[in-house]
Design an enzyme around this catalytic site. Structure first.
Site, PDB file in Angstrom:
ATOM      1  N   SER A 284      38.367 -19.759   8.865  1.00 17.34           N
ATOM      2  CA  SER A 284      39.397 -19.908   8.310  1.00 17.34           C
ATOM      3  C   SER A 284      39.758 -21.485   8.369  1.00 17.34           C
ATOM      4  O   SER A 284      39.331 -22.218   9.240  1.00 17.34           O
ATOM      5  CB  SER A 284      40.555 -19.150   8.565  1.00 17.34           C
TER       6      SER A 284
ATOM      7  N   TYR B  99      46.855 -15.604  14.022  1.00 22.50           N
ATOM      8  CA  TYR B  99      45.919 -15.797  12.948  1.00 22.50           C
ATOM      9  C   TYR B  99      44.952 -16.868  13.324  1.00 22.50           C
ATOM     10  O   TYR B  99      43.789 -16.966  13.490  1.00 22.50           O
ATOM     11  CB  TYR B  99      46.393 -15.607  11.550  1.00 22.50           C
TER      12      TYR B  99
HETATM   13  P1  NAP Z   1      42.062  -8.890   2.165  1.00 23.89           P
HETATM   14  O1  NAP Z   1      42.115  -8.857   0.782  1.00 23.89           O
HETATM   15  O2  NAP Z   1      43.172  -8.380   3.143  1.00 23.89           O
HETATM   16  O3  NAP Z   1      40.980  -7.783   2.802  1.00 23.89           O
HETATM   17  C1  NAP Z   1      40.609  -7.643   4.158  1.00 23.89           C
HETATM   18  C2  NAP Z   1      39.440  -6.429   4.030  1.00 23.89           C
HETATM   19  O4  NAP Z   1      39.509  -5.794   5.575  1.00 23.89           O
HETATM   20  C3  NAP Z   1      40.454  -5.079   3.419  1.00 23.89           C
HETATM   21  O5  NAP Z   1      39.579  -4.314   2.860  1.00 23.89           O
HETATM   22  C4  NAP Z   1      40.973  -4.370   4.847  1.00 23.89           C
HETATM   23  O6  NAP Z   1      41.507  -3.133   4.633  1.00 23.89           O
HETATM   24  C5  NAP Z   1      39.824  -4.494   5.531  1.00 23.89           C
HETATM   25  N1  NAP Z   1      40.438  -4.316   7.198  1.00 23.89           N
HETATM   26  C6  NAP Z   1      41.602  -4.510   7.751  1.00 23.89           C
HETATM   27  N2  NAP Z   1      41.603  -4.331   9.062  1.00 23.89           N
HETATM   28  C7  NAP Z   1      40.497  -3.517   9.297  1.00 23.89           C
HETATM   29  C8  NAP Z   1      39.789  -2.660  10.224  1.00 23.89           C
HETATM   30  N3  NAP Z   1      40.368  -2.712  11.546  1.00 23.89           N
HETATM   31  N4  NAP Z   1      38.776  -2.044   9.966  1.00 23.89           N
HETATM   32  C9  NAP Z   1      38.115  -2.239   8.937  1.00 23.89           C
HETATM   33  N5  NAP Z   1      38.341  -2.884   7.784  1.00 23.89           N
HETATM   34  C10 NAP Z   1      39.569  -3.532   7.951  1.00 23.89           C
HETATM   35  O7  NAP Z   1      41.502 -10.121   2.924  1.00 23.89           O
HETATM   36  P2  NAP Z   1      40.620 -11.277   2.222  1.00 23.89           P
HETATM   37  O8  NAP Z   1      41.400 -12.366   1.463  1.00 23.89           O
HETATM   38  O9  NAP Z   1      39.566 -10.711   1.218  1.00 23.89           O
HETATM   39  O10 NAP Z   1      39.825 -11.899   3.495  1.00 23.89           O
HETATM   40  C11 NAP Z   1      38.742 -11.151   4.016  1.00 23.89           C
HETATM   41  C12 NAP Z   1      38.260 -12.442   5.319  1.00 23.89           C
HETATM   42  O11 NAP Z   1      38.552 -13.561   5.026  1.00 23.89           O
HETATM   43  C13 NAP Z   1      39.557 -12.074   6.300  1.00 23.89           C
HETATM   44  O12 NAP Z   1      38.749 -11.993   7.544  1.00 23.89           O
HETATM   45  C14 NAP Z   1      40.351 -13.382   5.986  1.00 23.89           C
HETATM   46  O13 NAP Z   1      41.069 -13.444   7.409  1.00 23.89           O
HETATM   47  C15 NAP Z   1      39.431 -14.280   5.811  1.00 23.89           C
HETATM   48  N6  NAP Z   1      39.887 -15.452   4.894  1.00 23.89           N
HETATM   49  C16 NAP Z   1      40.526 -15.414   3.706  1.00 23.89           C
HETATM   50  C17 NAP Z   1      41.100 -16.247   2.928  1.00 23.89           C
HETATM   51  C18 NAP Z   1      41.820 -16.309   1.879  1.00 23.89           C
HETATM   52  O14 NAP Z   1      42.444 -17.455   1.394  1.00 23.89           O
HETATM   53  N7  NAP Z   1      41.972 -15.160   1.285  1.00 23.89           N
HETATM   54  C19 NAP Z   1      40.698 -17.766   3.504  1.00 23.89           C
HETATM   55  C20 NAP Z   1      40.093 -17.736   4.789  1.00 23.89           C
HETATM   56  C21 NAP Z   1      39.527 -16.818   5.469  1.00 23.89           C
HETATM   57  P3  NAP Z   1      43.041  -2.676   4.364  1.00 23.89           P
HETATM   58  O15 NAP Z   1      43.279  -2.946   2.816  1.00 23.89           O
HETATM   59  O16 NAP Z   1      43.226  -1.258   4.852  1.00 23.89           O
HETATM   60  O17 NAP Z   1      43.816  -3.624   5.450  1.00 23.89           O
HETATM   61  C1  GCO Z   2      47.894 -18.877   5.270  1.00 23.37           C
HETATM   62  C2  GCO Z   2      46.813 -18.279   4.584  1.00 23.37           C
HETATM   63  C3  GCO Z   2      45.768 -18.603   5.184  1.00 23.37           C
HETATM   64  C4  GCO Z   2      44.435 -18.155   4.568  1.00 23.37           C
HETATM   65  C5  GCO Z   2      43.298 -18.830   4.893  1.00 23.37           C
HETATM   66  C6  GCO Z   2      42.835 -20.157   4.955  1.00 23.37           C
HETATM   67  O1  GCO Z   2      49.065 -17.845   5.439  1.00 23.37           O
HETATM   68  O2  GCO Z   2      48.146 -19.880   5.793  1.00 23.37           O
HETATM   69  O3  GCO Z   2      46.886 -16.805   4.457  1.00 23.37           O
HETATM   70  O4  GCO Z   2      45.454 -18.433   6.454  1.00 23.37           O
HETATM   71  O5  GCO Z   2      44.309 -16.726   4.576  1.00 23.37           O
HETATM   72  O6  GCO Z   2      43.045 -18.312   6.364  1.00 23.37           O
HETATM   73  O7  GCO Z   2      41.731 -20.728   5.344  1.00 23.37           O
END
Ligand code: NAP
Ligand code: GCO
Length: 265
Positions: free
Chosen positions: A146, A159
């Protein structure tokens, strides 16, 4: 150069939390590159939703219910995948949560829950797949890091601590298992349009954009939020033979955020 180096033909990829969002998009790209897709999620209805979404894309994915924080369940899942599908070649530690709460108001229990899913679970899942990767003589582990692996911001202490730790776990897996032709790298997405960031993009009652939405656009040289499609090429690269000498690296896919001091007001 042989462009087949980017192929994932005959590879089995396990994407944790792959029912939707970033995990689903990465799995979709892996399937397009020839991989067999396996995913898990925490509830059957999410797995069913994911299976339907994969079917709609013409992808015959295998879905399993598993909480990635439960080591015995993860060990059992990996054994089941190996029996039913085959040895896992690629693991994407994607499952993750965030809780946006000021530290002074956050319970230790909530802090631990975020770290459990975002850091302990990637350890548990990597530990479960490494023995067979070592035996097979190759493997790819991709940890979804992230911006918070590098930067802090208000309300995301748990986080950021977890994602900073995940960066160092990535480097440690590289250090410990690189000699077995196992590459462990991270992808550091910028701010991506998914359900996880939906609260940060919600329109205001007067119809104006969320202040955080405008802030991120101003902090991003690309002047936009990322989409899950932006992560697909980098993920295929790190999952393929094209990156066999890339190890312990966090590939930031952030539109330039980390390079940019910000526009003068
Ligand atoms: P999301 O839409 O919240 O999807 C996360 C997935 O993980 C959901 O299907 C969730 O299921 C599942 N999950 C949560 N806890 C779990 C557990 N204990 N066991 C199995 N599955 C579980 O998140 P996303 O935005 O796609 O992000 C995916 C990854 O990218 C995460 O690691 C997040 O930190 C990272 N990330 C996201 C962003 C962003 O801007 N979106 C940026 C940087 C990094 P539930 O729906 O039941 O919770
Ligand atoms: C926040 C956002 C971010 C993104 C992502 C950025 O609240 O700042 O959720 O943390 O999820 O991790 O890279």
């Amino acid at each position: 150069m042989d462009m087949n180096a980017f192929s994932l033909q005959h590879k089995i990829a396990w994407i944790t939390g792959g029912s939707y969002g970033i995990g689903f998009a990465i799995a979709e790209a892996f399937a397009a590159a020839g991989a067999t897709i396996v995913f898990n999620d925490i509830r059957q209805e999410l797995v069913d939703k994911g299976l339907a979404a994969y079917r709609d894309k013409g992808i015959a994915a295998r879905g399993y219910v598993c909480d990635v924080t439960d080591e015995s369940a993860v060990q059992a899942l990996v054994a089941r995948i190996q029996d039913e599908v085959g040895v896992i070649d690629i693991l994407v530690n994607n499952a993750g949560i965030i809780k946006r709460v000021p530290m002074t108001e956050m319970s230790a229990e909530d802090f631990r829950k975020v770290v459990d899913i975002d850091l302990n679970a990637p350890f548990i899942c990597a530990k479960a797949v490494l023995p067979a990767m070592i035996q097979k003589g190759h493997g790819k582990i991709i940890n979804i890091c992230s911006m918070m692996s590098e930067l802090g911001r208000e309300t995301v202490s748990a986080y950021a601590a977890a994602k900073g730790g995940l960066k160092m776990l990535t480097r440690n897996i590289c250090s410990e298992y690189g000699e077995h032709n196992i590459q462990c790298n991270g992808i550091g997405p910028g701010y991506i349009e998914t359900p996880q960031t939906a609260p940060l993009r919600q329109r205001q009652p007067d119809g104006s954009r969320h202040p955080f939405d405008q802030f991120i656009v101003s902090k991003t040289p690309a002047a936009r939020w990322g989409t899950t499609d932006d992560l697909q090429g980098p993920a295929v690269f790190l999952a393929s033979d094209a990156s066999n000498f890339v190890n312990g690296h966090i590939l930031y896919v952030d539109g330039g955020i980390l390079a940019y001091i910000g526009k003068q007001p």
